[in-house]
Structure formats: structure tokens, C-alpha cells
Motif scaffolding. Structure first.
Motif, PDB file in Angstrom:
ATOM      1  N   ALA A 185      -3.363  10.915  -2.152  1.00 11.46           N
ATOM      2  CA  ALA A 185      -3.787  10.321  -0.881  1.00 11.46           C
ATOM      3  C   ALA A 185      -4.908  11.162  -0.265  1.00 11.46           C
ATOM      4  CB  ALA A 185      -2.610  10.221   0.082  1.00 11.46           C
ATOM      5  N   LYS A 186      -4.742  12.467  -0.295  1.00 11.39           N
ATOM      6  CA  LYS A 186      -5.760  13.377   0.251  1.00 11.39           C
ATOM      7  C   LYS A 186      -7.079  13.194  -0.500  1.00 11.39           C
ATOM      8  CE  LYS A 186      -6.314  18.346   0.739  1.00 11.39           C
ATOM      9  NZ  LYS A 186      -5.664  19.622   0.533  1.00 11.39           N
ATOM     10  N   TYR A 187      -6.980  13.061  -1.829  1.00 12.70           N
ATOM     11  CA  TYR A 187      -8.186  12.900  -2.636  1.00 12.70           C
ATOM     12  C   TYR A 187      -8.904  11.596  -2.315  1.00 12.70           C
ATOM     13  CZ  TYR A 187      -6.122  16.571  -5.627  1.00 12.70           C
ATOM     14  OH  TYR A 187      -5.562  17.728  -6.113  1.00 12.70           O
ATOM     15  N   TYR A 188      -8.160  10.474  -2.337  1.00 10.74           N
ATOM     16  CA  TYR A 188      -8.863   9.209  -2.123  1.00 10.74           C
ATOM     17  C   TYR A 188      -9.385   9.107  -0.695  1.00 10.74           C
ATOM     18  CZ  TYR A 188      -5.347   6.230   0.309  1.00 10.74           C
ATOM     19  OH  TYR A 188      -4.483   5.655   1.218  1.00 10.74           O
ATOM     20  N   ARG A 189      -8.669   9.693   0.256  1.00 12.54           N
ATOM     21  CA  ARG A 189      -9.153   9.642   1.642  1.00 12.54           C
ATOM     22  C   ARG A 189     -10.442  10.432   1.824  1.00 12.54           C
ATOM     23  NH1 ARG A 189      -3.127  10.406   3.450  1.00 12.54           N
ATOM     24  NH2 ARG A 189      -2.483   8.235   3.517  1.00 12.54           N
ATOM     25  N   SER A 190     -10.623  11.472   1.010  1.00  8.41           N
ATOM     26  CA  SER A 190     -11.854  12.260   1.134  1.00  8.41           C
ATOM     27  C   SER A 190     -13.005  11.639   0.345  1.00  8.41           C
ATOM     28  CB  SER A 190     -11.623  13.705   0.687  1.00  8.41           C
ATOM     29  OG  SER A 190     -11.496  13.797  -0.714  1.00  8.41           O
ATOM     30  N   LEU A 191     -12.693  10.796  -0.633  1.00  6.31           N
ATOM     31  CA  LEU A 191     -13.725  10.209  -1.480  1.00  6.31           C
ATOM     32  C   LEU A 191     -14.145   8.802  -1.072  1.00  6.31           C
ATOM     33  CD1 LEU A 191     -12.219  11.217  -4.937  1.00  6.31           C
ATOM     34  CD2 LEU A 191     -14.408  12.022  -4.042  1.00  6.31           C
ATOM     35  N   CYS A 192     -13.202   8.017  -0.588  1.00  5.76           N
ATOM     36  CA  CYS A 192     -13.437   6.586  -0.390  1.00  5.76           C
ATOM     37  C   CYS A 192     -13.894   6.245   1.023  1.00  5.76           C
ATOM     38  CB  CYS A 192     -12.151   5.807  -0.662  1.00  5.76           C
ATOM     39  SG  CYS A 192     -11.470   6.034  -2.312  1.00  5.76           S
ATOM     40  N   PRO A 241      -6.519  -5.998  -7.660  1.00  7.27           N
ATOM     41  CA  PRO A 241      -6.685  -6.039  -9.113  1.00  7.27           C
ATOM     42  C   PRO A 241      -6.276  -4.753  -9.841  1.00  7.27           C
ATOM     43  CG  PRO A 241      -8.799  -5.626  -8.065  1.00  7.27           C
ATOM     44  CD  PRO A 241      -7.781  -5.839  -6.958  1.00  7.27           C
ATOM     45  N   GLY A 242      -6.002  -3.689  -9.080  1.00  7.72           N
ATOM     46  CA  GLY A 242      -5.638  -2.433  -9.710  1.00  7.72           C
ATOM     47  C   GLY A 242      -4.296  -2.510 -10.430  1.00  7.72           C
ATOM     48  N   TYR A 289     -11.853   4.934  -6.648  1.00 10.07           N
ATOM     49  CA  TYR A 289     -10.969   3.841  -7.072  1.00 10.07           C
ATOM     50  C   TYR A 289      -9.780   4.384  -7.878  1.00 10.07           C
ATOM     51  CZ  TYR A 289      -9.462  -0.339  -9.611  1.00 10.07           C
ATOM     52  OH  TYR A 289      -8.714  -1.352 -10.156  1.00 10.07           O
ATOM     53  N   THR A 290     -10.050   5.303  -8.785  1.00 14.51           N
ATOM     54  CA  THR A 290      -8.998   5.863  -9.633  1.00 14.51           C
ATOM     55  C   THR A 290      -7.990   6.646  -8.810  1.00 14.51           C
ATOM     56  OG1 THR A 290     -10.469   5.955 -11.527  1.00 14.51           O
ATOM     57  CG2 THR A 290      -8.540   7.390 -11.607  1.00 14.51           C
ATOM     58  N   ARG A 291      -8.462   7.456  -7.874  1.00 14.30           N
ATOM     59  CA  ARG A 291      -7.545   8.244  -7.032  1.00 14.30           C
ATOM     60  C   ARG A 291      -6.704   7.342  -6.144  1.00 14.30           C
ATOM     61  NH1 ARG A 291      -6.769  13.232  -9.213  1.00 14.30           N
ATOM     62  NH2 ARG A 291      -8.726  14.338  -9.428  1.00 14.30           N
ATOM     63  N   TYR A 292      -7.296   6.279  -5.622  1.00 12.54           N
ATOM     64  CA  TYR A 292      -6.545   5.316  -4.821  1.00 12.54           C
ATOM     65  C   TYR A 292      -5.446   4.695  -5.681  1.00 12.54           C
ATOM     66  CZ  TYR A 292      -5.560   1.239  -1.876  1.00 12.54           C
ATOM     67  OH  TYR A 292      -4.942   0.289  -1.097  1.00 12.54           O
ATOM     68  N   ASN A 293      -5.814   4.278  -6.880  1.00 14.73           N
ATOM     69  CA  ASN A 293      -4.851   3.662  -7.789  1.00 14.73           C
ATOM     70  C   ASN A 293      -3.761   4.662  -8.191  1.00 14.73           C
ATOM     71  OD1 ASN A 293      -4.570   1.003  -8.644  1.00 14.73           O
ATOM     72  ND2 ASN A 293      -5.218   1.480 -10.713  1.00 14.73           N
ATOM     73  N   GLU A 294      -4.156   5.913  -8.475  1.00 12.79           N
ATOM     74  CA  GLU A 294      -3.177   6.952  -8.849  1.00 12.79           C
ATOM     75  C   GLU A 294      -2.167   7.181  -7.726  1.00 12.79           C
ATOM     76  OE1 GLU A 294      -5.621   9.794 -11.960  1.00 12.79           O
ATOM     77  OE2 GLU A 294      -5.815  10.201  -9.823  1.00 12.79           O
ATOM     78  N   PHE A 295      -2.630   7.147  -6.489  1.00  9.52           N
ATOM     79  CA  PHE A 295      -1.730   7.332  -5.357  1.00  9.52           C
ATOM     80  C   PHE A 295      -0.670   6.233  -5.334  1.00  9.52           C
ATOM     81  CE2 PHE A 295      -0.790   6.079  -0.910  1.00  9.52           C
ATOM     82  CZ  PHE A 295      -0.012   7.175  -0.567  1.00  9.52           C
ATOM     83  N   HIS A 296      -1.101   4.996  -5.456  1.00 10.95           N
ATOM     84  CA  HIS A 296      -0.145   3.892  -5.384  1.00 10.95           C
ATOM     85  C   HIS A 296       0.735   3.817  -6.631  1.00 10.95           C
ATOM     86  CE1 HIS A 296      -1.310   2.541  -1.492  1.00 10.95           C
ATOM     87  NE2 HIS A 296      -2.569   2.702  -1.837  1.00 10.95           N
ATOM     88  N   CYS A 298       1.736   6.489  -8.270  1.00  7.66           N
ATOM     89  CA  CYS A 298       2.685   7.571  -8.022  1.00  7.66           C
ATOM     90  C   CYS A 298       3.791   7.104  -7.078  1.00  7.66           C
ATOM     91  CB  CYS A 298       1.957   8.785  -7.451  1.00  7.66           C
ATOM     92  SG  CYS A 298       2.996  10.228  -7.154  1.00  7.66           S
ATOM     93  N   LYS A 299       3.404   6.442  -5.986  1.00 14.96           N
ATOM     94  CA  LYS A 299       4.387   5.941  -5.020  1.00 14.96           C
ATOM     95  C   LYS A 299       5.339   4.932  -5.677  1.00 14.96           C
ATOM     96  CE  LYS A 299       3.229   7.640  -0.906  1.00 14.96           C
ATOM     97  NZ  LYS A 299       4.117   8.306  -0.001  1.00 14.96           N
ATOM     98  N   ALA A 300       4.782   4.069  -6.540  1.00 18.96           N
ATOM     99  CA  ALA A 300       5.606   3.057  -7.211  1.00 18.96           C
ATOM    100  C   ALA A 300       6.610   3.723  -8.156  1.00 18.96           C
ATOM    101  CB  ALA A 300       4.717   2.081  -7.978  1.00 18.96           C
ATOM    102  N   GLN A 301       6.190   4.809  -8.814  1.00 20.37           N
ATOM    103  CA  GLN A 301       7.048   5.496  -9.782  1.00 20.37           C
ATOM    104  C   GLN A 301       8.013   6.476  -9.119  1.00 20.37           C
ATOM    105  OE1 GLN A 301       4.086   7.213 -12.363  1.00 20.37           O
ATOM    106  NE2 GLN A 301       4.054   5.429 -13.713  1.00 20.37           N
ATOM    107  N   GLN A 302       7.539   7.198  -8.106  1.00 14.08           N
ATOM    108  CA  GLN A 302       8.312   8.285  -7.513  1.00 14.08           C
ATOM    109  C   GLN A 302       9.043   7.887  -6.227  1.00 14.08           C
ATOM    110  OE1 GLN A 302       8.518  11.137  -9.242  1.00 14.08           O
ATOM    111  NE2 GLN A 302       7.068  10.330 -10.735  1.00 14.08           N
ATOM    112  N   GLY A 303       8.660   6.765  -5.639  1.00 14.71           N
ATOM    113  CA  GLY A 303       9.260   6.344  -4.373  1.00 14.71           C
ATOM    114  C   GLY A 303       8.289   6.537  -3.221  1.00 14.71           C
ATOM    115  N   GLU A 304       8.479   5.754  -2.185  1.00 10.14           N
ATOM    116  CA  GLU A 304       7.558   5.750  -1.042  1.00 10.14           C
ATOM    117  C   GLU A 304       7.433   7.102  -0.339  1.00 10.14           C
ATOM    118  OE1 GLU A 304       5.335   3.519   0.348  1.00 10.14           O
ATOM    119  OE2 GLU A 304       5.662   2.545  -1.570  1.00 10.14           O
ATOM    120  N   ASP A 305       8.490   7.910  -0.354  1.00 10.07           N
ATOM    121  CA  ASP A 305       8.469   9.184   0.370  1.00 10.07           C
ATOM    122  C   ASP A 305       8.153  10.384  -0.511  1.00 10.07           C
ATOM    123  OD1 ASP A 305       9.133   7.853   2.744  1.00 10.07           O
ATOM    124  OD2 ASP A 305      11.268   7.934   2.267  1.00 10.07           O
TER     125      ASP A 305
END
Length: 87
Positions: free
Chosen positions: A59-66, A84-85, A35-42, A44-51
Motif C-alpha cells: 500500500a505504501k509503495y503504490y500510494r507513493s507511485l500512483c 481487470p487486474g 499498477y503492479t504494486r497496486y495489484n500486489e497489495f490487493h 496480498c489482502k485477498a490471500q492474507q486477509g483484510e487486516d
């Protein structure tokens, strides 16, 4: 004289990794870690931009965990504005 057999092509090297150990999540149950890695990914995208490439590690972390079902549900919730994140 028979023709020599062609050299077999080298197989592409595939490197399979999971998220590195995170001391915030020392237990075997990795649900909070996922959950935390998924939230961190989004976040990061919100702060740094979609690309932003620096977000891809999350993304790699949450995809391997979730579990895929969780990610699909969370993506749907984000699209519907019910996620809710916080990020």
C-alpha cells in the motif's frame, strides 16, 4: 526577573520514502510499477486477509507511485466488479 521562556517542543520527525528500486521496472516511466504494486497489495489482502499488516508495504509503495486519480478509478472499478487486474 522575567520568567524563562518555555523550551520549544521537538518537531515530530517525518520520514518520506518512496517504493524501493524494482529491477522489473528499470525505466523512468513507473506506470507499470504503480499498477503492479497496486495489484500486489490487493492480492496480498485477498490471500492474507483484510487486516494483514504484511500487506501495508505494498500500500505504501503504490500510494507513493500512483496518481490519486488512477487509484480512485481502480478502487471504483474493483467495487463495480470491472477491475481487470488479477489477484
Amino acid at each position: 526577573e522575567p520568567e524563562p521562556e518555555p523550551e520549544p517542543e521537538a518537531a515530530a520527525e517525518i520520514k518520506i520514502e518512496t517504493a524501493p528500486f524494482d529491477p522489473r521496472f528499470p525505466q523512468q516511466n513507473q506506470a507499470k510499477h504503480c499498477y503492479t504494486r497496486y495489484n500486489e497489495f490487493h492480492k496480498c489482502k485477498a490471500q492474507q486477509g483484510e487486516d494483514a499488516e504484511e500487506c501495508e508495504k505494498y500500500a505504501k509503495y503504490y500510494r507513493s507511485l500512483c496518481p490519486t486519480e488512477w487509484v480512485e478509478k481502480w478502487n471504483e472499478e474493483r467495487e463495480n466488479g470491472t477491475w481487470p487486474g488479477r489477484y
